[in-house]
Design an enzyme around this catalytic site. Structure first.
Site, PDB file in Angstrom:
ATOM      1  N   ARG A 125       0.926  -1.150   0.022  1.00 49.37           N
ATOM      2  CA  ARG A 125       0.235  -0.130  -0.056  1.00 49.37           C
ATOM      3  C   ARG A 125       0.865   1.226   0.137  1.00 49.37           C
ATOM      4  NH1 ARG A 125      -4.748  -2.252   4.165  1.00 49.37           N
ATOM      5  NH2 ARG A 125      -5.675  -3.390   2.629  1.00 49.37           N
ATOM      6  N   GLU A 173      -1.490  -9.219  -5.173  1.00 48.41           N
ATOM      7  CA  GLU A 173      -2.696  -9.742  -5.225  1.00 48.41           C
ATOM      8  C   GLU A 173      -2.492 -11.345  -5.700  1.00 48.41           C
ATOM      9  OE1 GLU A 173      -5.482  -8.996  -4.638  1.00 48.41           O
ATOM     10  OE2 GLU A 173      -5.051  -6.940  -4.280  1.00 48.41           O
ATOM     11  N   GLN A 219      -5.194 -17.275  -1.785  1.00 46.97           N
ATOM     12  CA  GLN A 219      -5.459 -18.477  -0.521  1.00 46.97           C
ATOM     13  C   GLN A 219      -4.262 -18.396   0.226  1.00 46.97           C
ATOM     14  OE1 GLN A 219      -7.071 -21.211  -2.365  1.00 46.97           O
ATOM     15  NE2 GLN A 219      -6.777 -20.866  -4.569  1.00 46.97           N
ATOM     16  N   THR A 220      -3.622 -17.223   0.578  1.00 51.44           N
ATOM     17  CA  THR A 220      -2.535 -17.019   1.575  1.00 51.44           C
ATOM     18  C   THR A 220      -2.879 -15.826   2.472  1.00 51.44           C
ATOM     19  OG1 THR A 220      -1.385 -17.868  -0.097  1.00 51.44           O
ATOM     20  CG2 THR A 220      -0.142 -17.011   1.997  1.00 51.44           C
ATOM     21  N   TYR A 251       1.032 -23.392  -3.433  1.00 52.75           N
ATOM     22  CA  TYR A 251       0.247 -23.095  -5.005  1.00 52.75           C
ATOM     23  C   TYR A 251       1.381 -22.580  -5.974  1.00 52.75           C
ATOM     24  CZ  TYR A 251      -3.745 -23.631  -2.087  1.00 52.75           C
ATOM     25  OH  TYR A 251      -4.643 -24.264  -1.185  1.00 52.75           O
ATOM     26  N   TYR A 303     -11.136 -11.147 -10.993  1.00 53.10           N
ATOM     27  CA  TYR A 303     -10.964 -10.352  -9.712  1.00 53.10           C
ATOM     28  C   TYR A 303      -9.758  -9.678  -9.499  1.00 53.10           C
ATOM     29  CZ  TYR A 303      -8.857  -9.824  -5.516  1.00 53.10           C
ATOM     30  OH  TYR A 303      -7.797  -9.153  -4.302  1.00 53.10           O
ATOM     31  N   CYS A 356     -18.725  -2.792  13.419  1.00 53.34           N
ATOM     32  CA  CYS A 356     -18.905  -2.528  11.978  1.00 53.34           C
ATOM     33  C   CYS A 356     -19.464  -1.328  11.438  1.00 53.34           C
ATOM     34  CB  CYS A 356     -19.884  -3.646  11.311  1.00 53.34           C
ATOM     35  SG  CYS A 356     -19.909  -3.474   9.841  1.00 53.34           S
ATOM     36  N   CYS A 372     -26.885  -3.442   7.084  1.00 57.28           N
ATOM     37  CA  CYS A 372     -26.725  -5.104   6.790  1.00 57.28           C
ATOM     38  C   CYS A 372     -27.883  -5.652   6.990  1.00 57.28           C
ATOM     39  CB  CYS A 372     -25.514  -5.516   7.684  1.00 57.28           C
ATOM     40  SG  CYS A 372     -25.127  -7.194   7.435  1.00 57.28           S
TER      41      CYS A 372
HETATM   42 FE1  SF4 Z   1     -20.978  -5.694   9.305  1.00 60.43          FE
HETATM   43 FE2  SF4 Z   1     -23.059  -7.019   8.563  1.00 60.43          FE
HETATM   44 FE3  SF4 Z   1     -20.568  -8.199   8.355  1.00 60.43          FE
HETATM   45 FE4  SF4 Z   1     -21.915  -7.777  10.714  1.00 60.43          FE
HETATM   46  S1  SF4 Z   1     -22.340  -9.392   9.357  1.00 60.43           S
HETATM   47  S2  SF4 Z   1     -19.674  -7.376  10.381  1.00 60.43           S
HETATM   48  S3  SF4 Z   1     -22.926  -5.910  10.352  1.00 60.43           S
HETATM   49  S4  SF4 Z   1     -21.217  -6.571   7.377  1.00 60.43           S
END
Ligand code: SF4
Length: 376
Positions: free
Chosen positions: A42, A54, A59-60, A99, A137, A219, A225
């Site tokens: 970074r 990347e 896998q690591t 890998y 990805y 979070c 969420c």
């Molecule tokens: Fe955040 Fe939802 Fe993950 Fe819980 S489940 S850490 S609220 S994104």
């Protein structure tokens, strides 16, 4: 959250509205600004360093990758330096990371960057995706982080995070699940600051939205969420069926001739292709004359060499994919000083020179036993 609805595995899914998306982007980026880890890749926006990181991170774990990354970019600081390097040298710097196909593809891709792009890492998504070992990805991660191109990503952390955000109860690895989650990623990635945004998604998945016991109380997007709202964060995503593990016995045999030991380069169709190794094969017998007979027969079949009675010097336990391997290690003497090994790439090497060859983890342990030191 939603006005748009779609279906995946017959579950109606609410996709984000514009307001939800903006709120999510804002809160996620603010959290990332405060909590991002200081990681060596970074420190610059060099696409080459981002690409190496990347590929290593596939896998690591991050903590495992950091010292490998530092050594690798010190040894091969540019695509040109990597393209010029001998494959043995590249694999030696990858040794222990597993890998190994990733390292061989990196090496091939560096040659493509030199031959087709004059040594400059390409900037557009399509060109990056053409490089060996680079999928959707990885290409999205490289161009978004290095060039701030608005490209979606989807990997293990984001699969888990996205599944929880929209309470997707289906199988995320199935094609319907993948389509849905890529669609969500496309909807969420902003036009600007997309590199920081994509890294923030992975950071949140890695630090808080963990596979077990996610830290929802810390979070930044818990209010957005759906799994947290319904209390299903521990049940989503649906777990993958685990492959049943299998116990197997193998032998690794050091064949000595004078002061040297025999090494063989593993072929493209084998596990650890390109690495060097002692003789290695599955074992059926466990003890006594049957074991000695099987060892001598297999040594001759695999190497073409006649040997004296092998004696066991160590046993290592290790795992490869779903196999739990008990590896019994033997030493024996070549009984015919003139006879050459069978077809394949073989070398007689002094134990103190084994450091020049990329070996598997167990091969290296055995090599260190031979020189009587654990120091690297
Ligand atoms: Fe955040 Fe939802 Fe993950 Fe819980 S489940 S850490 S609220 S994104």
């Amino acid at each position: 959250m939603a006005t748009k609805r779609t279906r995946a595995h017959s579950q109606p899914i609410a996709l984000p509205t514009v307001e939800w998306t903006k709120s999510f982007q804002r809160q996620l980026l603010a959290w990332y600004g405060r909590h991002q880890r200081d990681l060596p890749w970074r420190h610059s926006s060099d696409p080459y360093r981002i690409w190496i990181s990347e590929i290593m991170l596939q896998q690591t774990q991050v903590a495992t990758v950091v010292p490998y990354f530092n050594r690798f970019v010190a040894a091969f600081p540019t695509p040109r330096a990597l393209a010029r390097a001998d494959e043995r040298e590249v694999l030696r710097h990858w040794e222990g990371l597993g890998y190994y196909r990733r390292a061989r593809q990196l090496h091939r891709a560096a040659k493509v960057v030199v031959d087709q792009f004059g040594g400059q890492f390409p900037r557009d998504l399509d060109s990056v995706r053409q490089l060996p070992g680079v999928g959707r990805y990885t290409a999205g991660a490289i161009v978004s982080i290095a060039f701030d191109v608005s490209a979606p990503i989807l990997e293990a952390n984001t699969v888990r995070l996205f599944s929880r955000l929209i309470a997707f109860r289906g199988a995320p690895a199935a094609s319907a699940g993948q389509r849905l989650l890529w669609q969500l990623s496309e909807m969420l990635v902003p036009r600007r600051h997309c590199g920081a945004f994509n890294q923030a998604l992975m950071e949140l998945g890695s630090l808080l939205c963990t596979p077990r016991a996610p830290r929802c109380q810390d979070c930044p997007v818990s209010e957005l969420c759906a799994a947290f709202r319904s209390g299903e964060q521990d049940q989503i995503p649906q777990p993958r069926a685990k492959a049943r593990s299998e116990a197997v016995n193998e032998a690794a045999v050091v064949v000595r001739r004078g002061a040297k030991v025999l090494l063989r380069r593993r072929t493209a169709d084998e596990r650890w292709a390109g690495l060097w190794d002692f003789l290695r094969f599955p074992l059926v017998a466990r003890r006594g004359p049957k074991l000695q007979k099987e060892l001598c027969e297999k040594i001759e079949r695999h190497s073409g060499l006649l040997v004296g009675p092998p004696s066991r010097i160590a046993t290592f336990k290790h795992g490869v994919t779903r196999f739990r391997i008990t590896l019994d290690c033997y030493v024996t003497e070549s009984a015919d000083a003139k006879r050459k090994p069978a077809a394949g790439t073989w070398k007689w090497v002094r134990p103190e020179d084994l450091d020049r060859f990329p070996l598997s983890v167990t091969g290296r342990k055995l090599g260190r036993l031979l020189v009587g030191t654990q120091a690297r």
